[in-house]
Design a protein around this motif. Sequence first.
Motif, PDB file in Angstrom:
ATOM      1  N   VAL A   3    -124.642  54.167 -47.370  1.00 17.94           N
ATOM      2  CA  VAL A   3    -125.363  54.629 -48.549  1.00 17.94           C
ATOM      3  C   VAL A   3    -125.432  56.151 -48.510  1.00 17.94           C
ATOM      4  N   LEU A   4    -125.680  56.727 -49.673  1.00 14.40           N
ATOM      5  CA  LEU A   4    -125.784  58.185 -49.742  1.00 14.40           C
ATOM      6  C   LEU A   4    -126.961  58.670 -48.912  1.00 14.40           C
ATOM      7  N   ASP A   5    -126.762  59.778 -48.211  1.00 19.13           N
ATOM      8  CA  ASP A   5    -127.823  60.408 -47.427  1.00 19.13           C
ATOM      9  C   ASP A   5    -128.496  61.445 -48.324  1.00 19.13           C
ATOM     10  N   ARG A   6    -129.616  61.046 -48.927  1.00 17.86           N
ATOM     11  CA  ARG A   6    -130.295  61.912 -49.895  1.00 17.86           C
ATOM     12  C   ARG A   6    -130.974  63.117 -49.234  1.00 17.86           C
ATOM     13  N   ASP A   7    -130.995  63.156 -47.893  1.00 18.24           N
ATOM     14  CA  ASP A   7    -131.559  64.322 -47.204  1.00 18.24           C
ATOM     15  C   ASP A   7    -130.593  65.508 -47.183  1.00 18.24           C
ATOM     16  N   ILE A   8    -129.344  65.231 -47.521  1.00 17.89           N
ATOM     17  CA  ILE A   8    -128.315  66.281 -47.548  1.00 17.89           C
ATOM     18  C   ILE A   8    -128.248  66.863 -48.966  1.00 17.89           C
ATOM     19  N   ALA A  51    -127.864  49.515 -54.964  1.00 19.76           N
ATOM     20  CA  ALA A  51    -128.285  49.439 -53.557  1.00 19.76           C
ATOM     21  C   ALA A  51    -127.610  50.525 -52.718  1.00 19.76           C
ATOM     22  N   CYS A  52    -126.402  50.915 -53.101  1.00 20.94           N
ATOM     23  CA  CYS A  52    -125.664  51.962 -52.369  1.00 20.94           C
ATOM     24  C   CYS A  52    -125.958  53.354 -52.916  1.00 20.94           C
ATOM     25  N   ASN A  53    -126.950  53.463 -53.808  1.00 20.17           N
ATOM     26  CA  ASN A  53    -127.395  54.740 -54.385  1.00 20.17           C
ATOM     27  C   ASN A  53    -126.340  55.429 -55.245  1.00 20.17           C
ATOM     28  N   LEU A  54    -125.378  54.659 -55.778  1.00 20.60           N
ATOM     29  CA  LEU A  54    -124.389  55.250 -56.662  1.00 20.60           C
ATOM     30  C   LEU A  54    -124.923  55.384 -58.083  1.00 20.60           C
ATOM     31  N   PHE A  55    -126.006  54.690 -58.367  1.00 24.19           N
ATOM     32  CA  PHE A  55    -126.754  54.845 -59.617  1.00 24.19           C
ATOM     33  C   PHE A  55    -128.225  54.974 -59.259  1.00 24.19           C
ATOM     34  N   ASP A  56    -128.954  55.685 -60.081  1.00 22.90           N
ATOM     35  CA  ASP A  56    -130.381  55.866 -59.845  1.00 22.90           C
ATOM     36  C   ASP A  56    -131.199  54.646 -60.255  1.00 22.90           C
ATOM     37  N   GLN A 149    -119.142  63.241 -52.646  1.00 24.12           N
ATOM     38  CA  GLN A 149    -120.181  64.260 -52.513  1.00 24.12           C
ATOM     39  C   GLN A 149    -120.586  64.435 -51.055  1.00 24.12           C
ATOM     40  N   SER A 150    -121.225  65.547 -50.809  1.00 27.38           N
ATOM     41  CA  SER A 150    -121.658  65.883 -49.454  1.00 27.38           C
ATOM     42  C   SER A 150    -122.535  64.794 -48.850  1.00 27.38           C
ATOM     43  N   GLN A 151    -123.285  64.082 -49.670  1.00 23.63           N
ATOM     44  CA  GLN A 151    -124.186  63.037 -49.182  1.00 23.63           C
ATOM     45  C   GLN A 151    -123.433  61.801 -48.693  1.00 23.63           C
ATOM     46  N   SER A 152    -122.123  61.762 -48.935  1.00 28.76           N
ATOM     47  CA  SER A 152    -121.273  60.639 -48.512  1.00 28.76           C
ATOM     48  C   SER A 152    -120.358  61.044 -47.365  1.00 28.76           C
ATOM     49  N   TYR A 153    -120.892  61.741 -46.380  1.00 31.40           N
ATOM     50  CA  TYR A 153    -120.048  62.267 -45.307  1.00 31.40           C
ATOM     51  C   TYR A 153    -119.315  61.180 -44.526  1.00 31.40           C
ATOM     52  N   ALA A 154    -119.929  60.011 -44.348  1.00 36.34           N
ATOM     53  CA  ALA A 154    -119.233  58.918 -43.642  1.00 36.34           C
ATOM     54  C   ALA A 154    -118.035  58.446 -44.456  1.00 36.34           C
ATOM     55  N   ALA A 155    -118.204  58.360 -45.773  1.00 37.12           N
ATOM     56  CA  ALA A 155    -117.099  57.960 -46.641  1.00 37.12           C
ATOM     57  C   ALA A 155    -115.999  59.016 -46.621  1.00 37.12           C
ATOM     58  N   ILE A 156    -116.370  60.286 -46.630  1.00 36.07           N
ATOM     59  CA  ILE A 156    -115.376  61.368 -46.593  1.00 36.07           C
ATOM     60  C   ILE A 156    -114.515  61.238 -45.339  1.00 36.07           C
ATOM     61  N   PHE A 157    -115.146  60.933 -44.226  1.00 36.68           N
ATOM     62  CA  PHE A 157    -114.405  60.737 -42.973  1.00 36.68           C
ATOM     63  C   PHE A 157    -113.417  59.575 -43.113  1.00 36.68           C
ATOM     64  N   MET A 158    -113.875  58.470 -43.701  1.00 36.01           N
ATOM     65  CA  MET A 158    -113.009  57.304 -43.892  1.00 36.01           C
ATOM     66  C   MET A 158    -111.850  57.631 -44.830  1.00 36.01           C
ATOM     67  N   TYR A 159    -112.143  58.338 -45.930  1.00 33.07           N
ATOM     68  CA  TYR A 159    -111.082  58.716 -46.867  1.00 33.07           C
ATOM     69  C   TYR A 159    -110.029  59.571 -46.165  1.00 33.07           C
TER      70      TYR A 159
END
Length: 197
Positions: A3-8, A51-56, A149-159
Amino acid sequence: MSVLDRDIPYRNVLMVIPKRRVEKEIPLKKGYSYIPYEDALFEPWCQLQTACNLFDSLEEAKWCLSRFLEEDRAFFEDNFLFVVDEERTLVASAGLWPGHHFEEERLRVHYVAVLEQAQHQGIARAMLSKLCVHYDSIPSRYPLYLATQSQSYAAIFMYSRLGFTPYLGAYKEHTKEESEADWEFVTEILKEKSYSA
């Protein structure tokens, strides 16, 4: 996938595969399977994305999916993936959809989501590989791209492990310098979180 890391702090970035790099589809692990879209998946897809925070909100997800289906239902059905577990519960989805970041419309990877309980099973990687192989069968031109986005750093690594690389050029309402600055910021987050893209 997580899920998105909203702290970033939020920074939008693009990634591209400049040419064909994914030669074969990575299979799903035992216990998971793909199913075609049917109307019974409307609500579960919206719940998954929320649930994955892709929509508010669930309402925002419903509005988006309704718009996709109204615009081109056949294209959506042909180009989105839906992964279920052994109980036939929707646990993941991702697709290809026209993007508008550049002067001309081009296909992008869109709405990659995996429920938390199904994460770290290679599902996102399997879906992305399947979409990349599928992209090769569509009369399209590279690069294939995605917005993240920056909040998806785990996904960026996977991509990045699949062959997507940072896009450092200009795009709609974004200068080359802004792209470079955003990627510099994201790279620091990846280092801080112990990912090396």
